[in-house]
Motif scaffolding. Structure first.
Motif, PDB file in Angstrom:
ATOM      1  N   MET A   1       0.538  -1.302   0.306  1.00 41.29           N
ATOM      2  CA  MET A   1      -0.120  -0.247  -0.134  1.00 41.29           C
ATOM      3  C   MET A   1       0.846   1.374  -0.010  1.00 41.29           C
ATOM      4  SD  MET A   1      -2.997   0.246   2.010  1.00 41.29           S
ATOM      5  CE  MET A   1      -3.597   1.512   3.415  1.00 41.29           C
ATOM      6  N   THR A   2       0.433   2.349  -0.946  1.00 40.40           N
ATOM      7  CA  THR A   2       1.423   3.746  -1.138  1.00 40.40           C
ATOM      8  C   THR A   2       1.157   4.205   0.580  1.00 40.40           C
ATOM      9  OG1 THR A   2       0.262   4.249  -2.949  1.00 40.40           O
ATOM     10  CG2 THR A   2       2.427   2.578  -2.816  1.00 40.40           C
ATOM     11  N   LYS A   3       1.772   5.471   0.857  1.00 40.11           N
ATOM     12  CA  LYS A   3       0.649   6.512   1.412  1.00 40.11           C
ATOM     13  C   LYS A   3       1.119   7.684   0.541  1.00 40.11           C
ATOM     14  CE  LYS A   3       1.772   8.933   5.301  1.00 40.11           C
ATOM     15  NZ  LYS A   3       1.814   9.500   6.356  1.00 40.11           N
ATOM     16  N   ASN A   4      -0.032   8.262   0.715  1.00 40.07           N
ATOM     17  CA  ASN A   4      -0.084   8.999  -0.464  1.00 40.07           C
ATOM     18  C   ASN A   4       1.306  10.767  -0.353  1.00 40.07           C
ATOM     19  OD1 ASN A   4      -2.263   8.191  -1.619  1.00 40.07           O
ATOM     20  ND2 ASN A   4      -3.550   8.752  -0.719  1.00 40.07           N
ATOM     21  N   LYS A   5       1.165  10.813  -0.564  1.00 41.08           N
ATOM     22  CA  LYS A   5       2.029  12.471  -0.291  1.00 41.08           C
ATOM     23  C   LYS A   5       1.433  13.657   0.007  1.00 41.08           C
ATOM     24  CE  LYS A   5       5.417  15.434  -1.701  1.00 41.08           C
ATOM     25  NZ  LYS A   5       5.869  16.193  -3.711  1.00 41.08           N
ATOM     26  N   PRO A   6       1.507  14.194   1.263  1.00 40.70           N
ATOM     27  CA  PRO A   6       0.516  15.107   1.671  1.00 40.70           C
ATOM     28  C   PRO A   6       0.070  16.454   0.998  1.00 40.70           C
ATOM     29  CG  PRO A   6       2.657  15.045   3.235  1.00 40.70           C
ATOM     30  CD  PRO A   6       2.587  13.714   1.991  1.00 40.70           C
ATOM     31  N   PHE A   7      -0.350  16.849   0.647  1.00 40.54           N
ATOM     32  CA  PHE A   7      -0.348  18.457   0.829  1.00 40.54           C
ATOM     33  C   PHE A   7       0.292  19.130   0.951  1.00 40.54           C
ATOM     34  CE2 PHE A   7      -3.325  22.163  -0.178  1.00 40.54           C
ATOM     35  CZ  PHE A   7      -2.848  22.377  -1.377  1.00 40.54           C
ATOM     36  N   ASN A   8       0.341  20.092   1.975  1.00 36.99           N
ATOM     37  CA  ASN A   8       2.121  20.606   2.865  1.00 36.99           C
ATOM     38  C   ASN A   8       1.998  20.247   4.262  1.00 36.99           C
ATOM     39  OD1 ASN A   8      -0.328  20.926   4.554  1.00 36.99           O
ATOM     40  ND2 ASN A   8      -1.289  22.802   3.361  1.00 36.99           N
ATOM     41  N   ASP A   9       2.997  20.457   5.307  1.00 36.00           N
ATOM     42  CA  ASP A   9       3.400  20.260   6.416  1.00 36.00           C
ATOM     43  C   ASP A   9       2.311  20.474   7.380  1.00 36.00           C
ATOM     44  OD1 ASP A   9       5.958  19.978   5.023  1.00 36.00           O
ATOM     45  OD2 ASP A   9       6.231  22.032   6.015  1.00 36.00           O
ATOM     46  N   VAL A  10       1.319  21.510   7.524  1.00 32.73           N
ATOM     47  CA  VAL A  10       0.390  20.617   9.101  1.00 32.73           C
ATOM     48  C   VAL A  10      -0.374  19.918   8.105  1.00 32.73           C
ATOM     49  CG1 VAL A  10      -1.593  22.543   9.340  1.00 32.73           C
ATOM     50  CG2 VAL A  10       0.376  23.488   7.922  1.00 32.73           C
ATOM     51  N   ILE A  11      -0.883  19.314   6.768  1.00 34.36           N
ATOM     52  CA  ILE A  11      -2.022  18.420   6.743  1.00 34.36           C
ATOM     53  C   ILE A  11      -0.821  16.478   7.407  1.00 34.36           C
ATOM     54  CG2 ILE A  11      -2.968  16.787   4.977  1.00 34.36           C
ATOM     55  CD1 ILE A  11      -4.268  18.829   5.820  1.00 34.36           C
ATOM     56  N   ASP A  12       0.444  16.914   7.054  1.00 31.30           N
ATOM     57  CA  ASP A  12       1.784  15.872   7.612  1.00 31.30           C
ATOM     58  C   ASP A  12       1.575  15.121   8.778  1.00 31.30           C
ATOM     59  OD1 ASP A  12       3.465  13.786   6.982  1.00 31.30           O
ATOM     60  OD2 ASP A  12       4.836  15.280   7.066  1.00 31.30           O
ATOM     61  N   HIS A  13       1.750  16.904   9.522  1.00 34.95           N
ATOM     62  CA  HIS A  13       1.433  16.942  11.196  1.00 34.95           C
ATOM     63  C   HIS A  13       0.041  16.704  11.142  1.00 34.95           C
ATOM     64  CE1 HIS A  13       2.639  18.193  15.129  1.00 34.95           C
ATOM     65  NE2 HIS A  13       1.514  18.510  15.164  1.00 34.95           N
ATOM     66  N   TYR A  14      -0.679  16.696  11.063  1.00 34.74           N
ATOM     67  CA  TYR A  14      -2.044  16.248  11.286  1.00 34.74           C
ATOM     68  C   TYR A  14      -2.113  14.602  11.232  1.00 34.74           C
ATOM     69  CZ  TYR A  14      -3.748  20.647  12.531  1.00 34.74           C
ATOM     70  OH  TYR A  14      -4.048  22.073  13.629  1.00 34.74           O
ATOM     71  N   ASP A  15      -1.371  14.609  10.052  1.00 35.82           N
ATOM     72  CA  ASP A  15      -1.537  13.080   9.859  1.00 35.82           C
ATOM     73  C   ASP A  15      -0.895  12.222  11.190  1.00 35.82           C
ATOM     74  OD1 ASP A  15      -2.873  10.587   8.459  1.00 35.82           O
ATOM     75  OD2 ASP A  15      -0.612  11.277   6.782  1.00 35.82           O
ATOM     76  N   LYS A  16       0.404  12.576  11.169  1.00 37.64           N
ATOM     77  CA  LYS A  16       1.141  11.423  12.239  1.00 37.64           C
ATOM     78  C   LYS A  16       0.407  12.219  13.203  1.00 37.64           C
ATOM     79  CE  LYS A  16       5.219  12.525   9.130  1.00 37.64           C
ATOM     80  NZ  LYS A  16       6.330  13.432   9.118  1.00 37.64           N
TER      81      LYS A  16
END
Length: 57
Positions: A1-16
């Motif tokens: 399963m491939t992980k989608n690239k986050p839209f920006n750093d904030v989205i990446d932070h909230y996802d983590k």
């Protein structure tokens, strides 16, 4: 399963921090599904009982 690239750093932070709800499924939560069935059935039967009792009394 491939992980989608986050839209920006904030989205990446909230996802983590909060997790990604898009990957979840309610089918994996049978207890929650059965509780929902019970909850809706209980209120539907209760409303029907109130209507019937109001008509008879």
């Amino acid at each position: 399963m491939t992980k989608n690239k986050p839209f920006n750093d904030v989205i990446d932070h909230y996802d983590k921090i909060e997790g990604n709800a898009a990957n979840g499924s309610l089918k994996k939560l049978p207890k929650l599904r059965y509780f929902g069935y019970f909850f809706i059935s209980f209120f539907a039967l209760g409303i029907m009982l109130l209507i019937i009792l109001n008509i008879l009394l």
